[in-house]
Design a protein around this motif. Structure first.
Motif, PDB file in Angstrom:
ATOM      1  N   GLY A   1       0.934  -1.037   0.084  1.00 47.77           N
ATOM      2  CA  GLY A   1      -0.047   0.059   0.045  1.00 47.77           C
ATOM      3  C   GLY A   1       0.829   1.238   0.017  1.00 47.77           C
TER       4      GLY A   1
ATOM      5  N   PRO B   1       0.696  -2.741  -4.100  1.00 45.59           N
ATOM      6  CA  PRO B   1      -0.304  -3.312  -3.206  1.00 45.59           C
ATOM      7  C   PRO B   1       0.121  -4.516  -2.478  1.00 45.59           C
ATOM      8  N   ASP B   2       1.114  -5.233  -2.756  1.00 46.60           N
ATOM      9  CA  ASP B   2       1.805  -6.309  -1.995  1.00 46.60           C
ATOM     10  C   ASP B   2       3.005  -6.172  -1.397  1.00 46.60           C
TER      11      ASP B   2
ATOM     12  N   ALA C   1      -3.868   3.920  -5.967  1.00 44.03           N
ATOM     13  CA  ALA C   1      -4.043   2.278  -5.899  1.00 44.03           C
ATOM     14  C   ALA C   1      -4.347   1.905  -7.502  1.00 44.03           C
TER      15      ALA C   1
ATOM     16  N   ARG D   1      -4.484  -4.818  -1.007  1.00 47.96           N
ATOM     17  CA  ARG D   1      -3.624  -5.510  -2.183  1.00 47.96           C
ATOM     18  C   ARG D   1      -4.585  -5.200  -3.586  1.00 47.96           C
ATOM     19  N   LYS D   2      -6.110  -5.271  -3.316  1.00 43.84           N
ATOM     20  CA  LYS D   2      -6.985  -5.101  -4.157  1.00 43.84           C
ATOM     21  C   LYS D   2      -7.107  -3.533  -4.912  1.00 43.84           C
ATOM     22  N   GLY D   3      -6.591  -2.557  -4.056  1.00 44.63           N
ATOM     23  CA  GLY D   3      -6.350  -1.333  -4.608  1.00 44.63           C
ATOM     24  C   GLY D   3      -7.525  -0.693  -5.551  1.00 44.63           C
TER      25      GLY D   3
END
Length: 910
Positions: free
Chosen positions: A105, A158-159, A194, A689-691
Motif C-alpha cells: 500500500g 499493493p503487495d 491504488a 492489495r486489491k487497490g
C-alpha cells in the motif's frame, strides 16, 4: 483548462517516508539499488551517490549476464557503473524480477535503466515491453548502442513484494542494466494512487550550468533532475546562493538546489517557450498527460519592479489569473486532477502579464503520462500455493503472475477471470513435465481447481488425502507415475458417483492389494439393523441423563449470559467468568504445535494489533482462518484473552466468529474466521492489495452492518456489553464485503441490566476515537461506542484518518464540522471514492448522524438502535434515488440545504 494553484492548506496531508537526518545524510532505509548482470553475490558503493548496489542474482532465476562492449564501458560514455553490464532474457515470453520486503500500500519510485552497448555483438538494438506487476508500464525502444535510457514510474505497490517484468514482443531480446526502488511519502505525487501510476516523460532543472545533474543526496528520494540542454539564445540563467524554502513540501518536495537556479528571458516582451511530445504506444495510443511547473522568485525586486506572467498551452490560457512568484518560496502549478488527452505535442508559453516590468521565470518542471494499475493480480492464496508447487518441482518457465495478464498466463494453467475479483486458477496441466518426488499437498490449496493433470511423470509416494477436499475437482489424471498405496476413499466415492473422472493407470505399485482401491462393501440387512439399533439406544440413554443433569443444575446456575433470540431467528449464548478462572469453552482447543501446522510455521503475517501478530492459516478441512497469537511484549495479556473468551458463545452475522483458542503453557492464541478483504481502514486508505476504493453504496452497507453488530452487543445480550475499541481497523470485511466487528479484548460487561455505566481504573482504546467522558472520568457506557462509531462514519465519508496531520494535528470531527458549517460538502467527500452515483442528500444525512454520535454530551448522542434505523433509511434513500437510473453521477450544489443546522456544530467542540 486551468492550473491548480497549491494552497498552504495542502500542508495538512500526512508526510511519511524518507526524511533528512539531523546533521547527517538523508535516510536511505527502503532504498533498493540493483546492478543487473553483476556477478553473483557481489556489490559495490557508487562513487557519486555513495549508494550501495547489489547483484541481481537474488531477484531473478532467469536470463544470462553479459558485459557491454568495451567501447561503451568508459567514463566518457557514462560514469554509472551499473550500465557496464546487462542481464538479457533470450528465452520465454516474460521474465520478471521479484523484489521482496516492500511495504504494502506504499508509494514507490521504480526506475529501470538501459544501455545496450552492443553486448551481444549483433548491433541490433531491441524493442520490448515493461510491466509493473500485471500492469503494462511502457514500451522500451532502444535507438542505438550508446543510448542511455531510463524508464521511471511512480505507483502504489499493493503487495509486500514488487515485480518488474520484461516482455518479449518479437522485436529483439529484452535486457536490463539496472533497477532502483525508492520509497516515497504517500502525499507526494497525489495522482499516483491504488489504480493509477505516473510514467515519467521528463524532469528538468532550468538554469543549471553545463551538464549538472541533481540526484541523491541533494534529492532525498534520488530523483534525477536533468539540465535543459541547448537553451535558446533568448534565455538567460539566474541563480542564488540563498536557500529556497519549500512550503509545499508535503505535496511537491523539490530540492532547494534545484530551485536555486532558473531561466528568464532577456526582456519582458519575449516569452519562455518549450514543448513536450507524448509517447503513444500500443496500449495507450492517446496517453493522458500531467505537467507540473515549479516557480520561485530568485531576485529581491526593488522599487516598482513587478514580475507577473500567464501560462498557455497550445495557445490556451492555463492560469486563471497572472501568476506572481514569491521570493525564495517554492510554488507549483499543475493539472494533476485532470490529465490532458488528444494532443501529441504540448507547446508551453510563459508570457509577461500586462502590468509586469520583468520577464517570466521558471525553475523546474516535470511531465508524466498516466497508466492504469487497476488490473488485479491472481488470488493471493492461489499464488502462494502455485509458487510452492513451482519451487518443489523447480519449474523454470513460470515467472511473474500466474494468471495475469491473460495473454501471459503460465504454461499449463487455466484461469477464470471475473470483472471485479482476482483471477483464480481452475486447471493445472503438468503432464510430461519431468516431475519427481511426491505429490505436493499444496495442490489442495487451489480451491477453485477443476482439472489436475499430473500424468506421465515420475511421481512417487501415496496420493494425499487432502486432494479429496477439492470440491470443484472434476478431472484428476495420475496416469503413468510410480505412485503406491491406495486411493483415498473420498476420491473413490466421487469417482463412483460420477462427480470425478479419476485416471490412475500404469502405476505399478498403486492398488497392489486388490481391495485397496475399492470402497468397503455394504453390510447385510441383519447387521445393518444392529448398527442402527445400538446407537439409538445409546443416544436415548445419554439424552435421559442430560435432562436429569440439567434440571438438577438449573437453580444453581447464576451469572450466565441469557440466551437471546435475534430478529433473524439466531439463538445466542454467552458466559461470564467468575474468580478469574478459565471459562468453560464449547469451541475447539488447539495446541501450539497445532497452530504451527495451521499457519505453516507462522509464515504469513496478516497484520498486528495490541494483542500480537495475526497469522494466515488453514485447518485440516481447508477452512481459512486467522490466528491471533499473543506477543510476549504485548501490554495485553491473560485478562484480555479471557475477555475474548467471554464472547465465545455469542454469535451474530456481523460479529467475527471465534473458531477456537490455544492456552498452551505460555502461549495464548485465538483462532478466528478469516476475513479475506481485510479491514475497513485499509480499504479507505488504499492499503489493501486489491487497490480499489469502495463505492458510496458499499461504504453505506458496511457501516450499517457494523452498527447492527454493535447494536447486538448493546441490546441483545444479558448482561449488555460495551466494545470500548470501535474503529475502522476493527471492522473486517469478507469476500462479499460483508462487515463484521472484531477484536473484543477490551470489551466490558454491565454487572446488571439496569446499570447506566461502568467505572474503570484506566483508559483503554485508541486515540482519536475516545469519547470525552471516558478519557476524563473513566465512565464506560454504550455512548462511548456510539462516539467512536461516529468517528468511523466520518472516516467513511471523508476518507481521512481520525487524527489529521495539519500544521497542528486536528480531529476528523473538528475538520469535518468546519467544512460542513460552510456548506462545503464537496470539500468533505472522499476524493478517492469512485465516480459512481450517489445522492448528495444521503451524504448529508450520514454526516448528520455522525456528528450527532460525536456530540460532547453523552445524553445528546443517539442509541445504536437509532443509528441502525437512520442508516437503513439512508440506504433506502440511496437505492430509491437511483432505481432504474443509469447516469454516472448525481451531485449538485442545489442539493445542499442553505438553512442546515451545521453551523451549530462549529462552537460545540471545546
Amino acid at each position: 483548462m486551468a492550473a491548480r494553484w497549491l494552497l498552504l492548506l495542502l500542508l495538512g496531508l500526512a508526510v511519511a517516508g524518507v526524511v533528512r537526518g539531523q546533521g547527517g545524510a538523508p535516510d536511505t532505509s527502503g532504498f533498493i539499488s540493483i546492478d543487473c548482470g553483476l556477478p553473483e553475490k557481489t556489490s559495490y558503493v557508487d562513487d557519486a551517490t555513495k549508494l550501495k548496489f547489489t547483484s541481481d542474482d537474488a531477484f531473478t532465476d532467469a536470463g544470462t549476464i553479459h558485459n557491454v562492449s568495451s567501447a561503451f564501458a568508459t567514463p566518457t560514455t557514462t560514469t554509472d557503473r551499473s550500465l557496464y553490464n546487462v542481464r538479457s532474457f533470450p528465452a520465454g515470453a516474460r521474465n520478471c524480477y521479484t523484489v521482496p520486503s516492500v511495504v504494502p500500500g506504499s508509494k514507490y519510485l521504480v526506475r529501470a535503466k538501459f544501455m545496450y552497448g552492443n553486448y551481444d555483438g549483433l548491433n541490433k538494438p531491441p524493442v520490448f515491453d515493461l510491466h509493473l506487476g500485471v500492469n503494462f508500464w511502457q514500451t522500451v525502444t532502444v535507438p542505438s548502442a550508446d543510448w542511455l535510457g531510463n524508464a521511471e514510474v511512480i505507483a502504489v505497490v499493493p503487495d509486500d513484494f514488487l515485480q518488474v517484468c520484461l516482455v518479449n514482443t518479437g522485436a529483439g531480446t529484452p535486457f536490463i542494466s539496472g533497477l532502483d526502488l525508492r520509497p516515497l511519502p504517500s502525499s507526494l505525487y497525489a495522482p499516483a494512487n491504488a489504480t493509477q501510476g505516473l510514467v515519467l516523460l521528463d524532469r528538468r532543472n532550468f538554469g543549471a550550468s553545463g551538464s549538472t545533474v541533481i540526484r541523491y543526496p541533494d534529492d532525498t528520494y534520488d530523483r534525477v533532475w536533468w539540465p535543459w540542454s541547448n537553451p535558446p539564445a533568448e534565455w538567460s540563467d539566474i541563480s542564488t546562493a540563498d536557500k529556497v524554502q519549500n512550503t509545499i513540501a508535503p505535496v511537491f518536495d523539490v530540492p532547494s538546489v534545484v530551485m536555486q537556479t532558473a531561466i528568464t528571458t532577456r526582456n519582458s516582451s519575449i516569452p519562455i517557450q518549450f514543448s513536450w511530445d507524448t509517447k503513444p504506444n500500443h496500449v495507450y495510443p492517446d496517453p493522458g498527460s500531467i505537467f507540473t511547473l515549479y516557480v520561485t522568485e530568485l531576485e529581491l525586486l526593488a522599487g516598482n519592479a513587478v514580475r507577473q506572467f500567464n501560462v498557455t498551452i497550445n495557445g490556451v490560457i492555463w492560469t486563471k489569473a497572472p501568476y506572481k512568484p514569491v521570493y525564495l518560496s517554492t510554488d507549483a502549478m499543475y493539472n494533476g486532477d485532470r490529465p490532458y488527452r488528444g494532443i501529441t505535442r504540448y507547446n508551453f508559453s510563459l508570457n509577461a502579464a500586462g502590468s509586469s516590468t520583468l520577464p517570466p521565470i521558471l525553475n523546474a518542471a516535470e511531465a508524466f503520462s498516466v497508466i492504469s494499475t487497476a488490473d488485479l493480480a491472481t488470488d493471493a492464496q492461489d499464488v502462494s500455493a502455485i509458487t510452492a508447487i513451482k519451487a518443489k518441482y523447480q519449474v523454470k518457465n513460470w515467472t511473474g503472475d500466474p494468471c495475469a495478464p491473460k495473454t501471459l498466463a503460465w504454461d499449463g494453467l487455466t484461469c477464470s477471470y471475473a470483472i471485479s475479483t482476482p483471477p483464480r486458477i481452475t486447471g493445472v496441466n503438468m503432464s510430461y513435465a519431468g516431475l519427481s518426488g511426491d505429490i505436493s499437498s499444496y495442490f489442495a490449496n487451489l480451491k477453485e481447481i477443476k482439472n489436475l493433470d499430473l500424468s506421465h511423470n515420475n511421481l512417487t509416494g501415496s496420493i494425499p488425502n487432502v486432494i479429496s477436499q477439492l470440491q470443484f475437482l472434476a478431472v484428476l489424471d495420475l496416469t503413468g507415475n510410480q505412485l503406491n498405496g491406495s486411493i483415498p476413499s473420498g476420491l473413490l466415492k466421487r469417482s463412483q458417483d460420477g462427480s470425478l473422472t479419476l485416471r490412475y493407470g500404469n502405476n505399478p505399485n498403486l492398488c497392489s492389494n486388490s481391495s485397496s482401491c475399492q470402497l468397503p462393501q455394504k453390510k447385510s440387512n441383519s447387521m445393518l439393523a444392529v448398527y442402527v439399533a445400538v446407537p439409538v439406544v445409546v443416544i436415548g440413554a445419554v439424552a435421559v441423563f442430560l435432562i436429569f443433569f440439567i434440571r438438577k443444575k438449573k437453580n444453581k446456575s447464576k451469572g450466565t449470559v441469557k440466551p437471546q433470540i435475534l430478529g433473524n431467528g439466531v439463538q445466542s449464548h454467552g458466559q461470564n467468568g467468575t474468580g478469574g478462572s478459565l471459562l468453560e469453552l464449547h469451541n475447539r482447543q488447539f495446541t501450539y504445535k497445532d497452530l504451527a501446522v495451521i499457519t505453516n510455521n507462522f509464515q504469513r503475517v496478516l497484520g498486528k494489533g495490541g494483542f500480537g501478530p495475526v497469522y494466515d492459516g488453514f485447518l485440516k478441512d481447508g477452512t481459512h482462518v486467522a490466528v491471533k497469537l499473543r506477543d510476549e511484549s504485548s501490554s495485553q495479556g491473560y485478562s484480555e484473552f479471557l475477555t475474548e473468551k467471554t464472547l465465545t458463545k455469542i454469535h451474530h452475522k456481523n460479529l467475527v466468529a471465534l473458531i477456537g483458542y490455544c492456552k498452551d503453557e505460555k502461549h495464548l492464541a485465538l483462532v478466528y474466521e478469516h476475513m479475506s478483504e481485510g479491514t475497513l481502514e485499509d480499504k479507505l486508505r488504499g492499503k489493501d492489495r486489491k487497490g480499489r476504493s469502495l463505492t458510496w453504496r458499499q461504504r453505506l452497507r458496511i457501516v450499517l452492518e457494523s452498527a447492527q453488530g454493535l447494536e447486538y452487543l448493546h441490546k441483545a445480550c444479558s448482561p449488555r456489553f460495551v466494545h470500548r475499541d470501535v474503529k475502522s481497523s476493527n471492522i473486517l470485511l469478507n469476500a462479499n464485503l460483508e462487515a463484521k466487528v472484531a477484536d473484543f479484548g477490551l470489551t466490558t460487561a454491565f454487572k446488571c441490566d439496569g446499570d447506566t455505566h461502568v467505572s474503570t481504573v484506566r483508559v483503554v482504546g485508541t486515540y482519536g476515537y475516545l469519547a470525552p467522558e471516558y478519557a476524563t472520568a473513566l465512565q464506560v457506557s454504550e455512548k462511548i461506542d456510539i462516539y467512536s462509531f461516529g468517528v468511523v462514519l466520518l472516516e467513511v465519508i471523508t476518507g481521512q484518518p481520525s487524527i489529521i496531520k495539519l500544521p497542528e494535528p486536528t480531529t476528523i470531527i473538528q475538520w469535518t464540522r468546519q467544512r460542513l458549517a460552510r456548506g462545503n460538502i464537496e470539500g468533505v467527500v472522499d476524493v478517492n471514492m469512485p465516480n459512481d452515483r450517489y445522492d448528495i442528500n444521503c451524504i448529508w444525512k450520514v454526516a448528520d448522524v455522525a456528528l450527532k454520535c460525536t456530540a460532547q454530551a453523552p445524553g445528546q448522542r443517539p442509541t445504536m438502535t437509532d443509528v441502525v434505523t437512520q442508516l437503513k433509511e439512508c440506504l433506502e434513500l440511496e437505492e430509491t434515488s437511483f432505481k432504474g437510473d443509469t447516469s454516472s453521477s448525481y451531485m449538485t450544489e442545489s442539493s445542499i440545504d442553505p438553512n442546515s443546522s451545521y453551523n451549530t456544530y462549529t462552537t460545540e467542540m471545546s
